[in-house]
Write an enzyme that holds these catalytic residues in place. Structure first.
Site, PDB file in Angstrom:
ATOM      1  N   CYS A 182     -14.926 -30.504 -40.605  1.00 11.79           N
ATOM      2  CA  CYS A 182     -13.765 -30.920 -41.926  1.00 11.79           C
ATOM      3  C   CYS A 182     -14.759 -31.883 -42.598  1.00 11.79           C
ATOM      4  O   CYS A 182     -14.706 -32.893 -42.561  1.00 11.79           O
ATOM      5  CB  CYS A 182     -12.559 -30.548 -41.699  1.00 11.79           C
ATOM      6  N   CYS A 214     -11.885 -34.355 -44.129  1.00 12.38           N
ATOM      7  CA  CYS A 214     -11.396 -35.608 -43.509  1.00 12.38           C
ATOM      8  C   CYS A 214     -12.581 -35.995 -43.035  1.00 12.38           C
ATOM      9  O   CYS A 214     -12.513 -37.317 -42.784  1.00 12.38           O
ATOM     10  CB  CYS A 214     -11.284 -34.840 -41.741  1.00 12.38           C
ATOM     11  N   ASP A 215     -14.192 -35.643 -42.247  1.00 14.50           N
ATOM     12  CA  ASP A 215     -14.633 -36.930 -42.096  1.00 14.50           C
ATOM     13  C   ASP A 215     -16.159 -37.598 -43.113  1.00 14.50           C
ATOM     14  O   ASP A 215     -16.238 -38.111 -42.763  1.00 14.50           O
ATOM     15  CB  ASP A 215     -15.397 -36.250 -40.706  1.00 14.50           C
TER      16      ASP A 215
END
Ligand code: NAP
Length: 348
Positions: free
Chosen positions: A168, A171-172
């Site tokens: 992701c 997300c990261d």
């Protein structure tokens, strides 16, 4: 005993549905999933995908700040003791979803740490069979079992999850370890191209590794990738091994050729796998209408209705497009309101 509403799942959609159902005096029963080795390997342990991410910087309400005192205060002592300390500022995925769970508990949601493995939606009240064998009846059901990112299944990929291997980018991607460093994205679909494009904000170079010589992504997305100065597409390559060590996490990747060329080594501090997601719907097959990709089919625009009246779906299990914690939470709220209104109309 017949429940008013059973919620299956334990990510943002499930906990938001539980909070709303509890506050509407529906006394929800939540099946948060079982703690089994099989679930661990599949990435389907309780608390879902959010619990597998690191920092969450895009969930409104959680700007950077030291949450330690708040977490100590907000989360029950027994659950707090199980939470890994991470020693950084802002909310992590596990913390955020634990806070959601606690909020549902605070309003009276009852939680069972077990999987639902079979459902009978043929006639009301619905019957749900748990892994442990118990059968539970409910007038309404909210399915929020989420999806899991597909990984390649390499041991080295597993070893470096959360230390440079991710599924992701949103997300990261902004983590310090990925800044101004080369990164690898595996896949050739819209997700891979989107992830690669997103990561160019941070990376020095993004190697897009695709197993064929043509992208699956839509033409406009493919052209964007091919024309992007920071994206280098490595055609006819697969990820053979994530390279790294205990101290630094991911340091590179070994890429095999699908056309007989020698292996290629690239330096990288991150490997993002973007080869699709699998919704957690296996237990629903034949019981609820699914899409071609096996996601639950929402049957009415802007509602969480499914093919069975009284069964509602929320979050990634029915959404292969947005797939964000905040959109899952939003649809969890919608499902709870839909269930509440449906139950009221039926006189339950
Ligand atoms: P996808 O379209 O199924 O693409 C998966 C990609 O991963 C394919 O290129 C596939 O290669 C590759 N792949 C699969 N298994 C692999 C393996 N074991 N090893 C190496 N490569 C592997 O999945 P997606 O990209 O997640 O997209 C899912 C859906 O969401 C699509 O309908 C997509 O259009 C949509 N979506 C849209 C947007 C957007 O419009 N902005 C963004 C994201 C997703 P092959 O091509 O060789 O099969």
């Amino acid at each position: 005993m017949c429940e008013k509403v059973i919620i299956i799942g334990s990510g943002p959609a499930a906990w938001t549905a539980a909070i709303y159902c509890a506050r509407a005096s529906l006394n929800p029963l939540v099946f948060e999933g079982a703690v089994t080795e099989e679930n661990r390997l599949a990435g389907t342990l309780p608390l879902g995908q959010l619990s597998l991410t690191t920092e969450v910087e895009n969930f409104p309400g959680f700007p950077v700040g030291d949450l330690t005192a708040y977490l100590d205060h907000a989360i029950s002592a027994d659950r707090r003791a199980m939470m890994a300390p991470h020693g950084k500022q802002g909310a992590s995925g596990p913390e955020l979803v634990e806070l959601m769970r606690q909020q549902a508990v605070n309003f009276g949601a009852r939680i069972v740490t077990d999987d639902i493995v079979d459902v009978d939606f043929s006639a009301p009240p619905f019957q749900l069979t748990a892994l442990e064998g118990g059968i539970h009846q409910s007038h309404a059901v909210i399915v929020a079992t989420g999806a899991r990112a597909n990984y390649l299944g390499l041991p080295s990929e597993e070893a470096f999850k959360n230390r440079g291997v991710s599924a992701c980018a949103v997300c990261d991607g902004a983590l310090p370890r990925f800044r101004n460093k080369p990164l690898v994205v595996v896949g050739g679909g819209d997700s891979a191209v989107e992830e690669a494009d997103y990561l160019t904000k941070f990376a020095s170079t993004v190697f897009l590794v695709h197993r064929r010589a043509e992208l699956r992504a839509s033409r406009i997305m493919a052209q964007r990738a091919q024309n992007h100065p920071k994206i280098k597409i490595l055609w006819n390559r697969t990820l053979a091994e994530v390279l790294g060590n205990d101290k630094d996490g991911v340091t590179g990747a070994r890429l095999a050729s699908t056309v007989g060329d020698p292996d290629l080594h690239v330096d990288a501090t991150g490997v993002f796998v973007a080869i699709g997601h699998t919704p957690n719907t296996a237990f629903l097959k034949g019981r609820l209408a699914l899409t071609d990709k096996q996601y639950i089919r929402w049957t009415t625009p802007a509602r969480t209705y499914t093919s069975v009246e009284g069964v509602f779906a929320a979050g990634d299990v029915a959404d292969d497009y947005y797939r964000q914690a905040i959109t899952a939470a939003g649809s969890g709220c919608m499902a709870a309101l839909d269930a509440e209104r449906w139950l009221a109309a039926k006189g339950f």
